[in-house]
Design an enzyme around this catalytic site. Structure first.
Site, PDB file in Angstrom:
ATOM      1  N   LYS A 126       0.591  -1.050   0.286  1.00 39.18           N
ATOM      2  CA  LYS A 126       0.022   0.130   0.214  1.00 39.18           C
ATOM      3  C   LYS A 126       1.488   1.405  -0.331  1.00 39.18           C
ATOM      4  O   LYS A 126       0.510   2.242  -1.211  1.00 39.18           O
ATOM      5  CB  LYS A 126      -1.095  -0.153   1.358  1.00 39.18           C
ATOM      6  CG  LYS A 126      -1.655   1.191   1.617  1.00 39.18           C
ATOM      7  CD  LYS A 126      -2.275   1.006   2.612  1.00 39.18           C
ATOM      8  CE  LYS A 126      -1.630   1.934   3.840  1.00 39.18           C
ATOM      9  NZ  LYS A 126      -2.155   2.832   5.144  1.00 39.18           N
ATOM     10  N   ASP A 144      -6.300   1.652   0.734  1.00 39.90           N
ATOM     11  CA  ASP A 144      -6.528   1.654   2.588  1.00 39.90           C
ATOM     12  C   ASP A 144      -7.548   1.736   2.965  1.00 39.90           C
ATOM     13  O   ASP A 144      -8.883   0.930   2.358  1.00 39.90           O
ATOM     14  CB  ASP A 144      -5.873   3.043   2.612  1.00 39.90           C
ATOM     15  CG  ASP A 144      -6.589   4.314   2.028  1.00 39.90           C
ATOM     16  OD1 ASP A 144      -7.941   3.690   1.728  1.00 39.90           O
ATOM     17  OD2 ASP A 144      -7.150   5.552   2.734  1.00 39.90           O
TER      18      ASP A 144
END
Ligand code: SF4
Length: 219
Positions: A126, A144
């Site tokens: 991420k 996220d």
């Protein structure tokens, strides 16, 4: 046609138009002036808000204005600056190890490929996606908490999908050239509209086709 019967691609199209209307110029809300400052800010943003990260990085990068300064800083002082964002000791170690690795292996710059980035301490997929899309226009969709929640509420994926599946499904619904843009827009949409607690459905244009809203209204 309501959300539960409207085809996913039509829901996606409506959502993309809405995102462009709400956030025509989306950008990351983490503050940074140098490439490594963004990388460090993204690592620090785990389990906290961008607002809090900005508050601590303003102090951190003013007191230690270079990678060399970060490497030679006292760990307890770095940790003390990071205290407001939680898990501060672990994050302080990451900051110093990242600074050290960038100086030793990348001439003080953030590498522009996912595999090198993900070898850095504290950097997962991420973080790597957020950094690459912001610094290098790399096509990536970082999933996220906001992106995941919005995707599930709008049923672009299943509730049970983990983040890697959510990412793969979003890559299929959006054109590749828009991946980074949609990521930023979905983060902002989740942060300010489709909030985790008390989403602002009353003013949301997706309400008429949102499966999550329709399920809530039936209760
Ligand atoms: S209607 Fe509510 S739950 Fe659905 S996308 Fe909008 S804010 Fe989110």
């Amino acid at each position: 046609m309501i959300g539960s019967t409207m085809k996913k691609e039509n829901r996606v199209k409506l959502f993309e138009d809405y995102l462009d209307e709400l956030f025509p110029n989306p950008r990351c809300e983490l503050e940074y002036n140098k490439d490594y400052e963004l990388l460090i800010a993204v690592v620090l943003s785990a389990q906290t808000t961008d607002k809090r990260v900005n508050q601590v990085t303003r102090v951190l990068f003013e007191r230690y204005p270079s990678l060399e300064a970060l490497v030679t800083a006292r760990l307890d002082d770095v940790a003390d600056i990071l205290r407001p964002i939680g898990t501060f000791l672990k994050k302080a170690v990451f900051v110093q190890k990242i600074a050290e690795a960038l100086l030793e292996n990348y001439h003080g710059h953030v590498p522009n490929d996912p595999s090198s980035l993900q070898k850095l301490p504290g950097v997962g997929r991420k973080t790597s996606n957020v950094v690459l899309s912001n610094l290098y226009d790399y096509p990536a969709i970082a999933v996220d908490t906001h992106v995941e929640r919005v995707s599930k509420r709008l049923r672009f994926c299943r509730q049970s999908d983990d983040v890697s599946v959510v990412e793969a499904k979003l890559q299929k619904v959006y054109a590749k050239k828009n991946w980074a843009r949609r990521h930023h827009q979905m983060v902002l949409f989740g942060r300010y509209h489709c909030k985790a607690v008390k989403p602002e459905c009353d003013g949301c244009k997706m309400r008429g086709i949102c499966p999550y809203y329709q399920k809530l209204s039936k209760k």
